[in-house]
Design a protein around this motif. Structure first.
Motif, PDB file in Angstrom:
ATOM      1  N   LEU A  66      18.905  16.708  11.164  1.00 35.96           N
ATOM      2  CA  LEU A  66      17.807  17.606  11.529  1.00 35.96           C
ATOM      3  C   LEU A  66      17.075  17.188  12.801  1.00 35.96           C
ATOM      4  O   LEU A  66      16.649  18.041  13.583  1.00 35.96           O
ATOM      5  N   CYS A  67      16.916  15.880  12.985  1.00 34.57           N
ATOM      6  CA  CYS A  67      16.018  15.383  14.031  1.00 34.57           C
ATOM      7  C   CYS A  67      16.716  14.610  15.138  1.00 34.57           C
ATOM      8  O   CYS A  67      16.047  14.199  16.104  1.00 34.57           O
ATOM      9  N   GLY A  68      18.009  14.388  15.032  1.00 31.82           N
ATOM     10  CA  GLY A  68      18.659  13.529  15.998  1.00 31.82           C
ATOM     11  C   GLY A  68      18.126  12.112  15.852  1.00 31.82           C
ATOM     12  O   GLY A  68      18.153  11.539  14.768  1.00 31.82           O
ATOM     13  N   ALA A  69      17.617  11.570  16.956  1.00 32.10           N
ATOM     14  CA  ALA A  69      17.033  10.228  16.915  1.00 32.10           C
ATOM     15  C   ALA A  69      15.516  10.256  16.804  1.00 32.10           C
ATOM     16  O   ALA A  69      14.875   9.200  16.760  1.00 32.10           O
ATOM     17  N   ASP A  70      14.927  11.449  16.742  1.00 31.51           N
ATOM     18  CA  ASP A  70      13.464  11.578  16.754  1.00 31.51           C
ATOM     19  C   ASP A  70      12.884  11.510  15.346  1.00 31.51           C
ATOM     20  O   ASP A  70      12.308  12.479  14.831  1.00 31.51           O
ATOM     21  N   TYR A  71      13.043  10.383  14.713  1.00 33.88           N
ATOM     22  CA  TYR A  71      12.433  10.144  13.397  1.00 33.88           C
ATOM     23  C   TYR A  71      12.402   8.646  13.158  1.00 33.88           C
ATOM     24  O   TYR A  71      13.074   7.864  13.842  1.00 33.88           O
ATOM     25  N   SER A  72      11.593   8.244  12.183  1.00 35.11           N
ATOM     26  CA  SER A  72      11.579   6.845  11.737  1.00 35.11           C
ATOM     27  C   SER A  72      11.749   6.833  10.233  1.00 35.11           C
ATOM     28  O   SER A  72      11.192   7.688   9.530  1.00 35.11           O
ATOM     29  N   LEU A  73      12.496   5.871   9.742  1.00 36.13           N
ATOM     30  CA  LEU A  73      12.695   5.711   8.308  1.00 36.13           C
ATOM     31  C   LEU A  73      12.490   4.244   7.968  1.00 36.13           C
ATOM     32  O   LEU A  73      13.288   3.388   8.349  1.00 36.13           O
ATOM     33  N   PHE A  74      11.376   3.953   7.284  1.00 33.95           N
ATOM     34  CA  PHE A  74      11.105   2.574   6.888  1.00 33.95           C
ATOM     35  C   PHE A  74      12.100   2.156   5.812  1.00 33.95           C
ATOM     36  O   PHE A  74      12.337   2.897   4.862  1.00 33.95           O
ATOM     37  N   ASN A  75      12.660   0.998   6.002  1.00 32.09           N
ATOM     38  CA  ASN A  75      13.650   0.484   5.057  1.00 32.09           C
ATOM     39  C   ASN A  75      12.910  -0.224   3.926  1.00 32.09           C
ATOM     40  O   ASN A  75      12.594  -1.401   4.000  1.00 32.09           O
ATOM     41  N   GLY A  76      12.593   0.553   2.871  1.00 35.17           N
ATOM     42  CA  GLY A  76      11.792   0.052   1.778  1.00 35.17           C
ATOM     43  C   GLY A  76      12.536  -0.944   0.911  1.00 35.17           C
ATOM     44  O   GLY A  76      13.704  -1.255   1.157  1.00 35.17           O
ATOM     45  N   PRO A  77      11.848  -1.478  -0.125  1.00 40.04           N
ATOM     46  CA  PRO A  77      10.483  -1.087  -0.465  1.00 40.04           C
ATOM     47  C   PRO A  77       9.443  -1.735   0.449  1.00 40.04           C
ATOM     48  O   PRO A  77       9.683  -2.806   1.001  1.00 40.04           O
ATOM     49  N   ILE A  78       8.328  -1.024   0.609  1.00 42.79           N
ATOM     50  CA  ILE A  78       7.211  -1.536   1.387  1.00 42.79           C
ATOM     51  C   ILE A  78       5.960  -1.457   0.525  1.00 42.79           C
ATOM     52  O   ILE A  78       5.900  -0.702  -0.454  1.00 42.79           O
ATOM     53  N   ILE A  79       4.964  -2.250   0.887  1.00 38.05           N
ATOM     54  CA  ILE A  79       3.747  -2.360   0.093  1.00 38.05           C
ATOM     55  C   ILE A  79       2.554  -1.850   0.892  1.00 38.05           C
ATOM     56  O   ILE A  79       2.435  -2.125   2.097  1.00 38.05           O
ATOM     57  N   ILE A  80       1.682  -1.101   0.234  1.00 37.75           N
ATOM     58  CA  ILE A  80       0.405  -0.708   0.821  1.00 37.75           C
ATOM     59  C   ILE A  80      -0.721  -1.241  -0.064  1.00 37.75           C
ATOM     60  O   ILE A  80      -0.555  -1.384  -1.270  1.00 37.75           O
ATOM     61  N   GLU A  81      -1.851  -1.516   0.552  1.00 44.46           N
ATOM     62  CA  GLU A  81      -3.035  -1.900  -0.210  1.00 44.46           C
ATOM     63  C   GLU A  81      -3.948  -0.682  -0.255  1.00 44.46           C
ATOM     64  O   GLU A  81      -4.733  -0.443   0.642  1.00 44.46           O
ATOM     65  N   HIS A  82      -3.807   0.088  -1.302  1.00 48.92           N
ATOM     66  CA  HIS A  82      -4.506   1.368  -1.399  1.00 48.92           C
ATOM     67  C   HIS A  82      -5.793   1.292  -2.203  1.00 48.92           C
ATOM     68  O   HIS A  82      -6.609   2.216  -2.157  1.00 48.92           O
ATOM     69  N   ALA A  83      -5.995   0.194  -2.933  1.00 48.24           N
ATOM     70  CA  ALA A  83      -7.192   0.081  -3.777  1.00 48.24           C
ATOM     71  C   ALA A  83      -7.729  -1.346  -3.739  1.00 48.24           C
ATOM     72  O   ALA A  83      -7.716  -2.051  -4.747  1.00 48.24           O
ATOM     73  N   PRO A  84      -8.189  -1.804  -2.564  1.00 49.42           N
ATOM     74  CA  PRO A  84      -8.668  -3.189  -2.452  1.00 49.42           C
ATOM     75  C   PRO A  84      -9.848  -3.451  -3.381  1.00 49.42           C
ATOM     76  O   PRO A  84     -10.691  -2.586  -3.602  1.00 49.42           O
ATOM     77  N   GLY A  85      -9.875  -4.666  -3.937  1.00 45.14           N
ATOM     78  CA  GLY A  85     -10.962  -5.045  -4.821  1.00 45.14           C
ATOM     79  C   GLY A  85     -10.758  -4.677  -6.271  1.00 45.14           C
ATOM     80  O   GLY A  85     -11.572  -5.034  -7.124  1.00 45.14           O
ATOM     81  N   THR A  86      -9.655  -3.980  -6.600  1.00 45.97           N
ATOM     82  CA  THR A  86      -9.363  -3.600  -7.982  1.00 45.97           C
ATOM     83  C   THR A  86      -8.331  -4.560  -8.571  1.00 45.97           C
ATOM     84  O   THR A  86      -7.788  -5.424  -7.880  1.00 45.97           O
ATOM     85  N   ASP A  87      -8.056  -4.395  -9.870  1.00 43.13           N
ATOM     86  CA  ASP A  87      -7.051  -5.239 -10.519  1.00 43.13           C
ATOM     87  C   ASP A  87      -5.650  -4.993  -9.971  1.00 43.13           C
ATOM     88  O   ASP A  87      -4.793  -5.892  -9.992  1.00 43.13           O
ATOM     89  N   PHE A  88      -5.399  -3.782  -9.519  1.00 41.85           N
ATOM     90  CA  PHE A  88      -4.080  -3.426  -8.980  1.00 41.85           C
ATOM     91  C   PHE A  88      -4.266  -2.808  -7.597  1.00 41.85           C
ATOM     92  O   PHE A  88      -4.206  -1.575  -7.435  1.00 41.85           O
ATOM     93  N   PRO A  89      -4.499  -3.641  -6.582  1.00 36.24           N
ATOM     94  CA  PRO A  89      -4.847  -3.121  -5.255  1.00 36.24           C
ATOM     95  C   PRO A  89      -3.668  -2.584  -4.454  1.00 36.24           C
ATOM     96  O   PRO A  89      -3.865  -1.875  -3.471  1.00 36.24           O
ATOM     97  N   THR A  90      -2.446  -2.933  -4.870  1.00 32.70           N
ATOM     98  CA  THR A  90      -1.284  -2.574  -4.064  1.00 32.70           C
ATOM     99  C   THR A  90      -0.389  -1.561  -4.779  1.00 32.70           C
ATOM    100  O   THR A  90      -0.450  -1.395  -5.997  1.00 32.70           O
ATOM    101  N   ALA A  91       0.446  -0.914  -3.990  1.00 37.46           N
ATOM    102  CA  ALA A  91       1.436   0.021  -4.521  1.00 37.46           C
ATOM    103  C   ALA A  91       2.718  -0.117  -3.716  1.00 37.46           C
ATOM    104  O   ALA A  91       2.680  -0.458  -2.524  1.00 37.46           O
TER     105      ALA A  91
END
Length: 224
Positions: free
Chosen positions: A57-82
């Motif tokens: 669809l996009c040729g070379a005009d896209y990025s695809l992160f080679n997961g898994p990757i981690i985000i910190e979506h809820a800092p300060g909670t018991d489960f801050p990462t996803a």
């Protein structure tokens, strides 16, 4: 004859005696459990399918992160990462994919946020929907990016033995559905200014952690 019996007993003892662990055995990693191995195999299939579809669809005009990757979506909670299985940046949007290697018949469950997986023997089990698992991750990126960069999520069921009920949400996909889903997203975005893939990729790189240490720390938290 008696001598042959003695030889047989000796051979049996040799084969069945416990092996004393060597120094190498003590430091060798334990084999991964079956569910983890199946999950990684499913993610590899999904990554390959995504790359093929996005390149078409996009040729070379896209990025695809080679997961898994981690985000910190809820800092300060018991489960801050996803954990994010796959993250794609395209000129028509940013897409978060949750991959499952489930087999059987997948249908809506009576409980909100769950799906029912029924195996060949008729045994049914409710499991959390990939879309529900994606909900906070999609919200995380939407809160940090301009509205001109649309963010959407999908659940990708990669097993060849997975059969999806027609009653499921259209964002729950088999591998065979993925190319059509991406084309539909591209077409619905038509007429809007394209997402700057380079800028979006650089911005996302500041929000994610693909290191082994981050992955292990996340696994420890969720296994408690």
């Amino acid at each position: 004859m008696f001598f042959e019996i003695l030889l047989g007993v000796a051979a049996w003892k040799l084969l069945t005696r416990k092996k004393r662990p060597s120094i190498g055995d003590l430091f060798r990693h334990k084999p991964k459990d079956l569910s983890a191995a199946l999950g990684e195999a499913g993610e590899a299939k999904a990554q390959a399918k995504l790359r093929d579809g996005l390149t078409a669809l996009c040729g070379a005009d896209y990025s695809l992160f080679n997961g898994p990757i981690i985000i910190e979506h809820a800092p300060g909670t018991d489960f801050p990462t996803a954990q994010i299985d796959h993250l794609a940046i395209t000129p028509f949007g940013i897409f978060v994919f949750e991959t499952k290697n489930w087999s059987g018949y997948i249908s809506p469950a009576s409980a909100p946020g769950f799906l029912t997986r029924t195996d060949r023997d008729g045994k049914a089990q409710d499991r959390r929907s990939p879309l529900e698992q994606n909900r906070t991750k999609v919200a995380f990126f939407r809160s940090r990016f301009p509205s001109l960069w649309p963010v959407a999520g999908a659940g990708l069921l990669v097993s060849e033995d997975a059969h999806l009920s027609p009653a499921l949400h259209s964002d729950l996909l088999s591998r065979g559905d993925l190319s059509h889903w991406l084309r539909a997203r591209r077409d619905s975005y038509g007429g809007m200014p394209p997402v700057d893939v380079g800028k979006a990729t650089a911005a996302i790189a500041l929000l994610v952690d693909a290191s082994h240490a981050a992955m292990e720390a996340h696994r420890v938290r969720v296994s408690r």
